[in-house]
Design a protein around this motif. Structure first.
Motif: not given
Length: 94
Positions: A81-82, A84-86, A88, A90-94
């Motif tokens: 998730g981290a 993906v977030a870095s 894009t 955008t925050p990763a989805q939970q």
């Protein structure tokens, strides 16, 4: 599960086969490997799905293994998730 074949090639199982299949499916659904299930099958009490108390340590060990695997997966998910977030922004989805 033992069976025998008729002259026509059909398999016939013991009358307790449905109970055995139900027990195996229940243990598989609980995440137990077949080698462990084979060890536990003689430990069932009567027709109920209850196991003898002497297998509790074994079951607890399997439960601890599942907990450990779940924790590993949660860490891997957080790391992915981290990434993906870095990537894009955008925050990763939970």
């Amino acid at each position: 599960m033992a069976s025998h074949r008729t002259a026509g090639g059909h398999r016939h199982y013991q009358p307790d086969a449905p109970t055995t299949v139900t027990r195996i499916r229940t243990l598989l659904a609980a995440g137990l490997p077949t080698r462990v299930i084979q060890e536990l099958m003689p430990c069932f009490v009567g027709d109920a799905g209850e196991l003898q108390p002497c297998v509790l340590d074994h079951l607890r060990a399997q439960l601890a293994e599942l907990d450990s695997r779940m924790a590993d997966l949660a860490r891997a998910r957080a790391a992915l998730g981290a990434i993906v977030a870095s990537t894009t922004g955008t925050p990763a989805q939970q």
